[in-house]
Design an enzyme around this catalytic site. Structure first.
Site, short mmCIF file in Angstrom:
data_model
loop_
_atom_site.label_atom_id
_atom_site.label_comp_id
_atom_site.label_asym_id
_atom_site.label_seq_id
_atom_site.Cartn_x
_atom_site.Cartn_y
_atom_site.Cartn_z
N CYS A 243 0.94 -1.18 -0.01
CA CYS A 243 -0.05 -0.07 0.08
C CYS A 243 0.80 1.16 -0.02
CB CYS A 243 -1.09 0.01 1.37
SG CYS A 243 -1.96 -1.35 1.27
N CYS B 73 9.83 -24.85 -22.76
CA CYS B 73 8.39 -25.08 -23.17
C CYS B 73 8.07 -24.05 -24.31
CB CYS B 73 7.49 -24.98 -21.94
SG CYS B 73 7.53 -23.23 -21.15
#
Lengths: 369, 77
Positions: free
Chosen positions: A180, A319
């Site tokens: 925050c 991949c």
């Protein structure tokens, strides 16, 4: 006692339920945006013993959302300042303050003194520490987290349900998910999410309704859309936390960040000698990298095909996009297979770059096996 | 197959939308993700989990549902 009359006249609570609340011991980690509303409502509800852990001090920028504090609290420790306000709100309960950092060395002893732990922290390190300590001490964890206008709420480690690690197994790399103070937050949002956490806590103690165990509630303050997603318990993940039980208090905070897959570019790989290329895509996925000597092991079958992996070589795992390969490397590291690298590029780029290298004569073209 | 994809938190910032619909002809969640990684290059740097029809699934799972959500962890409190 007239203080709790509005609870007691509810047939679902009654004096019996109110007694359960007075006998309950709840520990709140963090007295910030989430911690303030949690503590406020739990103190008002008559939770007999409240513990507050926070090492931080109240700053002016906290007052926009941390509603237990006022200008007179500035510079004070948050746990102590919260206690001052809560003791006035309800002088019939006990409030213990721990104006210190939660660490691996103090968490277990502390958690053992309470029935329920509530996570109101603002960073991943502490969130994973709280989760793991709850698993080890077998305490229910009421979880809440916020981002700008969105919040997540759940109950973990309760009645054989999942833990936070069953949802997010490993902490994100440091600096990838800001808090925050770095990105801002709508002041009322932690109020809403913290109240939901207080509500889950009361339901657990009163054994009322359905808790968010096994479910993650995602709340959006701008659209008012709620999504509830199912989360399954992973016994394997929970066992791996329990396995380190004896050494838990000796761990450093960043211990759990240790297993991060090593990502490397195909350029660097091609410079190495004695490399085993492993394609972990499913058999139907194209294009095949047939200009390199590739071992094919789909990710889903990796664990059962460890014997196909050459222990003497560095392993370059790839991949389609460099994402699944990271998961494969993490898995292999967990299975104690060393020298594994996740290739940053996907199959298409690997072919292009390798072809370029071959044209430049830096690597030999190898025909497929 | 038409897939509705929902984005949360930082993921919605990368995709600059909260939801979208895609036509998908593959099999696995990971293949769907590859399409999204290709479309949103910054997505690769983000941590998230995937839910299919409101249930968390692994990326090796088959796409059987029509609703997919990408869910990042939140640190804030």
């Amino acid at each position: 006692m007239s203080r709790y009359s509005r609870h007691i006249i509810l047939s679902e609570i009654g004096q019996e339920g109110q007694d359960k609340l007075s006998n309950a011991k709840v520990l709140v980690i963090g007295a910030g945006g989430l911690g303030c509303p949690i503590l406020q409502y739990l103190a008002a509800a008559g939770i007999g013993t409240l513990g507050i852990v926070d090492f931080d001090v109240v700053e002016t920028s906290n007052l926009q959302r941390q509603v237990l504090f006022g200008t007179s609290s500035l510079g004070q420790n948050k746990a102590e300042a919260a206690k001052k306000r809560l003791a006035d709100l309800n002088d019939t309960i006990s409030i213990n303050t721990y104006p210190e950092k939660l660490t691996h060395s103090n968490a277990i002893d502390l958690f053992n003194q309470y029935d329920i732990i509530i996570d109101g922290t603002d960073n991943f390190e502490t969130r994973y520490l709280v989760n793991d300590a709850c698993i080890i001490t077998n305490k229910p964890l009421v979880f809440g987290a916020i981002y700008k206008f969105e919040g997540q709420v759940s109950v973990f480690n309760y009645q054989n349900g999942p833990s936070y690690r069953c949802l997010f197994p490993t902490p994100p790399e440091a600096g990838t998910a800001p808090n925050c103070s770095e990105i801002g937050v709508l002041g009322v949002l932690p109020g809403i999410i913290g109240c939901m956490q207080a509500n889950e806590t009361l339901k657990i103690i009163l054994e009322l309704g359905d808790t968010l165990s096994g479910k993650l509630l995602c709340y959006n303050a701008l659209t008012l859309q709620n999504s509830i997603l199912k989360v399954k318990r992973s016994q394997e993940i929970i066992d791996s936390v329990l396995k380190d039980k004896e050494n838990f208090n000796k761990q450093q905070v960043d211990f759990n960040c240790e297993i991060t897959p090593i990502v490397i570019s195909i350029e660097e790989i091609l410079l190495k000698e004695s490399i085993q290329f492993i394609d972990i895509r499913e058999p139907h996925e194209q294009p095949k990298v047939d200009t390199l000597p590739v071992t094919y092991i789909p990710l889903s079958e990796l664990e059962n095909n460890i014997d196909k992996i050459d222990k003497t070589k560095d392993k370059a795992i790839f991949c389609q996009s460099g994402i699944r390969s990271k998961r494969a490397v993490t898995l292999l590291q967990e299975l104690n297979v060393t020298n594994c690298f996740s290739v940053k590029e996907g199959a298409v780029e690997i072919i292009e770059i390798n072809n370029r290298h071959c044209e430049e004569g830096t690597t030999e073209v190898i025909s497929p096996k | 197959m038409q897939i509705d994809i929902k984005y949360f938190g930082q993921i919605a910032e990368v995709t600059q939308q909260k939801e979208e619909s895609l036509e998908f002809s593959g099999t696995l969640v990971s293949e769907l993700l590859d399409i999204l990684y290709n479309k949103y290059t910054l997505l690769k740097d983000k941590d998230f989990q995937v839910a299919q029809n409101q249930e968390l699934v692994s990326i090796e799972a088959k796409v059987t549902g029509t609703e997919i959500a990408l869910l990042p962890p939140f640190a804030g409190g």
